[in-house]
Design an enzyme around this catalytic site. Structure first.
Site, PDB file in Angstrom:
ATOM      1  N   ASN A   1      -1.257   0.236   7.199  1.00 36.50           N
ATOM      2  CA  ASN A   1      -2.039   1.420   7.599  1.00 36.50           C
ATOM      3  C   ASN A   1      -3.220   1.706   6.677  1.00 36.50           C
ATOM      4  O   ASN A   1      -4.225   2.264   7.109  1.00 36.50           O
ATOM      5  CB  ASN A   1      -1.139   2.651   7.717  1.00 36.50           C
ATOM      6  CG  ASN A   1      -0.397   2.987   6.437  1.00 36.50           C
ATOM      7  OD1 ASN A   1      -0.144   2.117   5.600  1.00 36.50           O
ATOM      8  ND2 ASN A   1      -0.028   4.243   6.273  1.00 36.50           N
TER       9      ASN A   1
ATOM     10  N   GLY B   1       5.768   0.889   2.161  1.00 34.98           N
ATOM     11  CA  GLY B   1       6.207   0.575   3.516  1.00 34.98           C
ATOM     12  C   GLY B   1       7.428   1.399   3.873  1.00 34.98           C
ATOM     13  O   GLY B   1       7.659   2.488   3.327  1.00 34.98           O
ATOM     14  N   SER B   2       8.223   0.882   4.772  1.00 38.21           N
ATOM     15  CA  SER B   2       9.369   1.628   5.276  1.00 38.21           C
ATOM     16  C   SER B   2      10.501   1.658   4.249  1.00 38.21           C
ATOM     17  O   SER B   2      10.610   0.791   3.383  1.00 38.21           O
ATOM     18  CB  SER B   2       9.880   0.997   6.575  1.00 38.21           C
ATOM     19  OG  SER B   2      10.519  -0.244   6.307  1.00 38.21           O
ATOM     20  N   THR B   3      11.366   2.653   4.387  1.00 33.91           N
ATOM     21  CA  THR B   3      12.514   2.776   3.497  1.00 33.91           C
ATOM     22  C   THR B   3      13.452   1.578   3.649  1.00 33.91           C
ATOM     23  O   THR B   3      13.975   1.049   2.655  1.00 33.91           O
ATOM     24  CB  THR B   3      13.267   4.084   3.784  1.00 33.91           C
ATOM     25  OG1 THR B   3      12.374   5.183   3.562  1.00 33.91           O
ATOM     26  CG2 THR B   3      14.475   4.238   2.889  1.00 33.91           C
TER      27      THR B   3
ATOM     28  N   GLY C   1      11.983  -1.266   1.885  1.00 33.45           N
ATOM     29  CA  GLY C   1      12.016  -0.983   0.457  1.00 33.45           C
ATOM     30  C   GLY C   1      13.346  -1.349  -0.171  1.00 33.45           C
ATOM     31  O   GLY C   1      13.406  -1.854  -1.301  1.00 33.45           O
TER      32      GLY C   1
ATOM     33  N   GLU D   1       6.801   3.218  -2.626  1.00 35.74           N
ATOM     34  CA  GLU D   1       6.287   4.361  -1.857  1.00 35.74           C
ATOM     35  C   GLU D   1       6.711   4.125  -0.424  1.00 35.74           C
ATOM     36  O   GLU D   1       6.186   3.249   0.263  1.00 35.74           O
ATOM     37  CB  GLU D   1       4.770   4.468  -1.999  1.00 35.74           C
ATOM     38  CG  GLU D   1       4.225   5.815  -1.569  1.00 35.74           C
ATOM     39  CD  GLU D   1       3.593   5.771  -0.190  1.00 35.74           C
ATOM     40  OE1 GLU D   1       4.279   6.195   0.773  1.00 35.74           O
ATOM     41  OE2 GLU D   1       2.456   5.327  -0.072  1.00 35.74           O
TER      42      GLU D   1
ATOM     43  N   CYS E   1       2.094   7.720   5.728  1.00 34.06           N
ATOM     44  CA  CYS E   1       3.395   8.053   5.136  1.00 34.06           C
ATOM     45  C   CYS E   1       3.497   9.535   4.813  1.00 34.06           C
ATOM     46  O   CYS E   1       4.566  10.134   4.932  1.00 34.06           O
ATOM     47  CB  CYS E   1       3.620   7.236   3.864  1.00 34.06           C
ATOM     48  SG  CYS E   1       3.750   5.455   4.140  1.00 34.06           S
TER      49      CYS E   1
ATOM     50  N   GLU F   1       2.194   6.460  -8.455  1.00 30.53           N
ATOM     51  CA  GLU F   1       0.926   5.738  -8.451  1.00 30.53           C
ATOM     52  C   GLU F   1      -0.210   6.745  -8.565  1.00 30.53           C
ATOM     53  O   GLU F   1       0.000   7.940  -8.513  1.00 30.53           O
ATOM     54  CB  GLU F   1       0.794   4.905  -7.172  1.00 30.53           C
ATOM     55  CG  GLU F   1       1.858   3.828  -7.049  1.00 30.53           C
ATOM     56  CD  GLU F   1       1.667   2.969  -5.818  1.00 30.53           C
ATOM     57  OE1 GLU F   1       0.953   1.964  -5.912  1.00 30.53           O
ATOM     58  OE2 GLU F   1       2.232   3.327  -4.766  1.00 30.53           O
TER      59      GLU F   1
END
Length: 490
Positions: free
Chosen positions: A159, A234-236, A239, A256, A290, A467
């Site tokens: 994204n 990205g997605s959980t 992750g 993140e 996100c 970050e």
């Protein structure tokens, strides 16, 4: 549909991967990239294979002593040059980003400028990374020095490809670390272009590598024994896999992940300002953010009036090809469109009230595009799937509260904790909410109106680590303690 007149040129000439300062054709699967607004083919690229992952990591390892031993002031000059080259190529980079991701060109230009700003900010940090002295007594001197963590892996989302890459690459390179980036297989183009600019700016060969491919390539990168730190956005669910992969080399991780961010609007709030913030927070980049403010939690007395304003603004948003700079472009792909549509259809089947949208959109001449209309569901129960799960599309839900405490309970009532917002004229209520809400970043009276020098990251299933800003340097440097004993031997 004919090719858009503003299509970027020469995309077919881009290398498929960038390893040790040289473009390489991937040895893996050939992937077709399409314009999500027209479904027209943009370019075909070949993924890297596992041998090329190993080659990229090895290249970064060989470049590490060269780059880390480069004087900090010289590293700063290289990163300043890179920021300038990004700005010089801003038009081309933004067009590629808009076409590859599907985001409006105005938003893509902002992302490219953010990338330049990240490198410029961290360039200014290079010669200011200082250690400290620690008092141990008259016969000892203790000091710390900050050293680069080593080879770093950066696994990127689709994204925000160019800005997310820069927010990790900037601090990593500033401290003297080297890197291998793995962009999303859907959006690799701007990452390859940035790596080329890095070499032009003066980075040593191997300091900035890019390998392209699916999740398996990212997992192979994260599990390489030479990698010292993995940064993933990205997605959980993904992750969790990255954490498992990073456990093989015992690498550090910055994650993140997903979000379901609440925006609380209390009865004394400025409703026009709140409506602007809510609409921007959920429909920017077609909701594929996100940190998107996907849950509007507002006082019962103002709910209907605020929803009316939000719906009116949603209906006024323009939808079209990203290079025409509409308010909303397409979703990233037909597959993602079907996912968003599935959430909406299931919400309707629950009997939830859809105040606006709830269907695909079809701008003039773009019948094949992955467009979805801005959508609002009102008065959604807290247990509903659409209130709990990340849709990652232009879909807002509202929930009603009668007290500040109830608003806080609703705000904290998901597994996520990335961002939160509150609109109120009462600073006491605002600060009470900000202190107690489970989120890594809180906006008061201006949702998502902050800056990229402010630390960013989540709690709970939204991730670990921070970050941006000076906090972003911590993941890529390690403090070494040195103790000097100078007792008189006699």
């Amino acid at each position: 549909m004919q090719t858009h007149p503003d299509y970027p040129q020469h995309l077919a000439e881009l290398p498929h991967n960038f390893i040790d300062g040289v473009g390489q054709t991937g040895a893996g699967k050939v992937r077709t990239l399409r314009d999500p607004a027209t479904y027209q083919v943009i370019v075909e690229l070949a993924d890297a294979d596992r041998s090329q992952v190993a080659q990229a990591v090895s290249s970064a390892g060989h470049a590490l002593p060269v780059w880390s031993d480069t004087a900090p002031a010289i590293r700063a000059r290289v990163l300043f040059r890179l920021a300038g080259l990004i700005e010089a190529k801003a038009g081309e980079l933004a067009s590629v980003e808009a076409l590859n991701v599907g985001k409006p060109i105005g938003q893509a230009k902002r992302d490219v400028q953010r990338a330049a700003d990240y490198f410029r900010f961290y360039a200014g940090c290079c010669d200011k990374l200082q250690g400290e002295t620690i008092p141990l007594g008259p016969d000892q001197t203790a000091l710390t020095v900050l050293e680069p963590i080593g080879v770093t892996a950066h696994i990127l989302p689709w994204n925000y490809p160019v800005s997310t890459l820069a927010r990790g690459a900037g601090p990593a390179l500033a401290v003297g670390a080297t890197m291998v980036a793995k962009p999303s297989e859907s959006t690799p183009l701007s990452a390859i272009m940035l790596a080329q600019l890095g070499l032009e700016a003066g980075l040593p060969r191997g300091a900035f590598n890019v390998i392209c491919g699916p999740g398996e390539i990212g997992e192979a990168l994260a599990s390489d024994n030479t990698v010292a730190h993995v940064t993933f956005t990205g997605s959980t669910a993904t992750g969790r896999k990255i954490m498992q992969s990073a456990s093989k080399p015992i690498a550090g991780t910055t994650l993140e992940l997903g979000g379901k961010s609440p925006v609380v609007v209390l009865a004394d709030a400025d409703l026009d300002a709140a409506a602007d913030g809510v609409v921007r927070g959920i429909f920017f980049n077609a909701g594929q953010v996100c940190a998107a403010g996907a849950r509007l939690i507002c006082a019962r007395s103002i709910h209907d009036a605020l929803v009316k304003k939000v719906v009116a603004k949603a209906e006024a948003l323009t939808i079209g090809h990203p290079l025409d700079n509409p308010d909303l472009g397409p979703l990233i792909s037909a597959q993602h469109l079907a996912r968003v549509e599935g959430f909406v259809d299931r919400a309707k089947s629950e009997g939830l009230t859809c105040a606006v949208g709830g269907h695909r959109a079809c701008p003039d001449g773009l019948t094949q595009g992955a467009f979805y209309a801005p959508t609002v569901f009102t008065n959604v129960p807290a247990h509903s799937e659409i209130a709990q799960q990340e849709v990652f599309g232009p879909v807002l839900i509202t929930q009603i509260c009668d007290t500040v405490e109830q608003a806080l309970d609703l705000a904290n009532g998901t597994a996520f904790g990335l961002v939160a917002g509150v609109y109120t004229a009462d600073i006491t209520h605002a600060m009470q909410f900000a202190r107690k809400v489970e989120a890594g970043q809180v906006f008061i009276n201006g949702f998502l109106q902050g800056g990229d020098t402010v630390p960013f990251g989540g709690v709970k299933e939204s991730g670990i680590g921070r970050e941006k800003g000076l906090a972003g340097l911590a993941a890529y440097s390690a403090a070494k303690s040195i103790i000097i004993n100078h007792r008189d031997a006699s």
